[in-house]
Design an enzyme around this catalytic site. Structure first.
Site, short mmCIF file in Angstrom:
data_model
loop_
_atom_site.label_atom_id
_atom_site.label_comp_id
_atom_site.label_asym_id
_atom_site.label_seq_id
_atom_site.Cartn_x
_atom_site.Cartn_y
_atom_site.Cartn_z
N LYS A 115 55.21 -3.27 -20.09
CA LYS A 115 55.38 -4.69 -20.40
C LYS A 115 54.06 -5.43 -20.18
CE LYS A 115 56.86 -6.06 -15.77
NZ LYS A 115 57.82 -6.86 -14.99
N TYR A 147 28.45 -24.93 -9.55
CA TYR A 147 29.14 -26.21 -9.59
C TYR A 147 29.62 -26.60 -8.19
CZ TYR A 147 29.31 -26.12 -14.71
OH TYR A 147 28.99 -26.12 -16.04
N MET A 168 32.78 -20.85 -16.16
CA MET A 168 33.51 -20.36 -17.32
C MET A 168 32.96 -19.02 -17.82
SD MET A 168 34.13 -22.16 -21.02
CE MET A 168 35.21 -23.44 -20.36
#
Length: 363
Positions: free
Chosen positions: A37, A255, A303
């Site tokens: 799954k 950051y 990111m």
């Protein structure tokens, strides 16, 4: 998918097959569903099927359309729908494609029996709620279900349940006692064990076991490593150093400047970030390997990039290989250790692998 960016994931077919065989060795009298799954826990459903197709006793999936696709691709083993059917189309597909279906509520059973008429064979897993309190039939529901199925001689029934704490201190005793009370005089087949129960409690092996996370080389236990259990990592997430910076004491990284250098440091910038599936909340100190040397991340994951400490790896520069997790070319890093540092579990790491990351299957 090909990309010039150096990040990639490698899936070891040999490790996956080893882990399935280990499940069979640990439960020698049981058959084993290969649980694929969630796109085989992020490893790729079709890759897993390709590797396990010759040996798996059966495949367990979530969505009916995936089960149908397996049948249409020529998979002949039993296929189990772990959450059962969601509508009449699913019910008809169960009959047409000879699928096994979990039934966790009477509404599902009513729909299945209304949609599949005549003497079409049905393989039904009656799921009992023994304390997970997520899905499952009560004692009253089970009695009603068996009455509804009494006249269906074509129905092949199995009783099952799911353990909430097979990996924890409370274990399975309470749920096993409830299951025994619910099953009563039932002498037919039974399916109980997930990965944790399979490895820790032989009494749960019964007729069918359901190995999931162990197939992909991660430990279901916080206190025992995958290596200790004899499991092999299947996924390796790899990248490279794409930049190098030198820091003075007091310099900050990333950051928010959450990491402050306490001494002169040399850091590497890795082409991997949360848009690739690496956990954004992984703190400074999360393990990472560069050129075969274990080191740690520094600063906040962004990111597309993250930073790591190269102070003790002077030979590492731009292009140096990096292993984020798994048995990568830059050295091994346990996915469980990365997950633990990030306050999560390896299941989430694997399932979060982003579509933009190229994946290749290796033998």
């Amino acid at each position: 998918m090909k990309t010039s960016r150096p990040i990639r994931a490698r899936i070891s077919g040999g490790a996956l097959l080893h882990n399935y065989r280990l499940a069979k060795e640990r439960a020698p009298k049981a058959k084993a569903w290969a649980v694929i799954k969630a796109n085989a826990y992020g490893h790729g459903q079709w890759r897993a099927v390709e590797v396990l197709r010759a040996e798996a006793d059966g495949f367990a999936v979530l969505e009916c359309e995936n089960a149908v696709a397996l049948r249409e691709a020529g998979v002949t083993q039993p296929i189990l729908l772990l959450e059962g059917i969601f509508g009449a189309d699913d019910a008809r597909a169960v009959a047409e494609f000879h699928l096994a279906s979990v039934v966790h509520c009477l509404e599902q059973l009513e729909l299945l029996l209304a949609s599949v008429t005549g003497d079409v064979p049905l393989a039904i897993y009656l799921k009992l709620n023994t304390g997970m309190n997520r899905l499952g039939l009560t004692a009253v529901d089970l009695k009603t279900a068996r009455e509804m199925l009494a006249g269906r001689t074509n129905a092949d029934l199995t009783l099952m349940t799911h353990f909430a704490e097979a990996d924890g201190d409370r274990g399975i005793d309470e749920q096993m006692a409830r299951f025994a009370a619910l099953r009563g005089d039932w002498s037919g087949p039974v399916s109980l064990a997930n990965s944790a129960a399979l490895l820790r409690y032989p009494a749960t092996h019964a007729d069918w076991v359901r190995p999931g996370i162990m197939l992909y080389g991660s430990s279901p236990f916080a206190e025992r490593s995958a290596e200790d259990l004899g499991l092999k990592a299947v996924m390796a997430l790899e990248s490279e150093i794409i930049g190098v910076q030198r820091l003075a004491a007091g310099d900050r990284v990333g950051y928010g400047g959450t990491f402050v250098a306490e001494r002169p440091m040399r850091i590497g910038i890795v082409a991997c970030g949360y848009a690739d599936g690496y956990p954004r909340h992984a703190p400074s100190g999360t393990p990472i390997s560069v050129m075969g040397r274990l080191t740690q991340t520094v600063g906040r994951v962004s990111m597309d990039m993250l930073a790591c400490d190269l102070s003790d790896i002077p030979e590492a520069g731009i292009g140096a290989p990096v292993t984020l997790w798994g048995n990568g070319a830059a050295g091994p890093v346990a996915a469980d250790a990365v997950a633990r540092a990030a306050g999560t579990i390896a299941y989430e790491l694997f399932c979060a692998l982003a579509p933009r990351v190229p994946v290749e299957l290796q033998t």
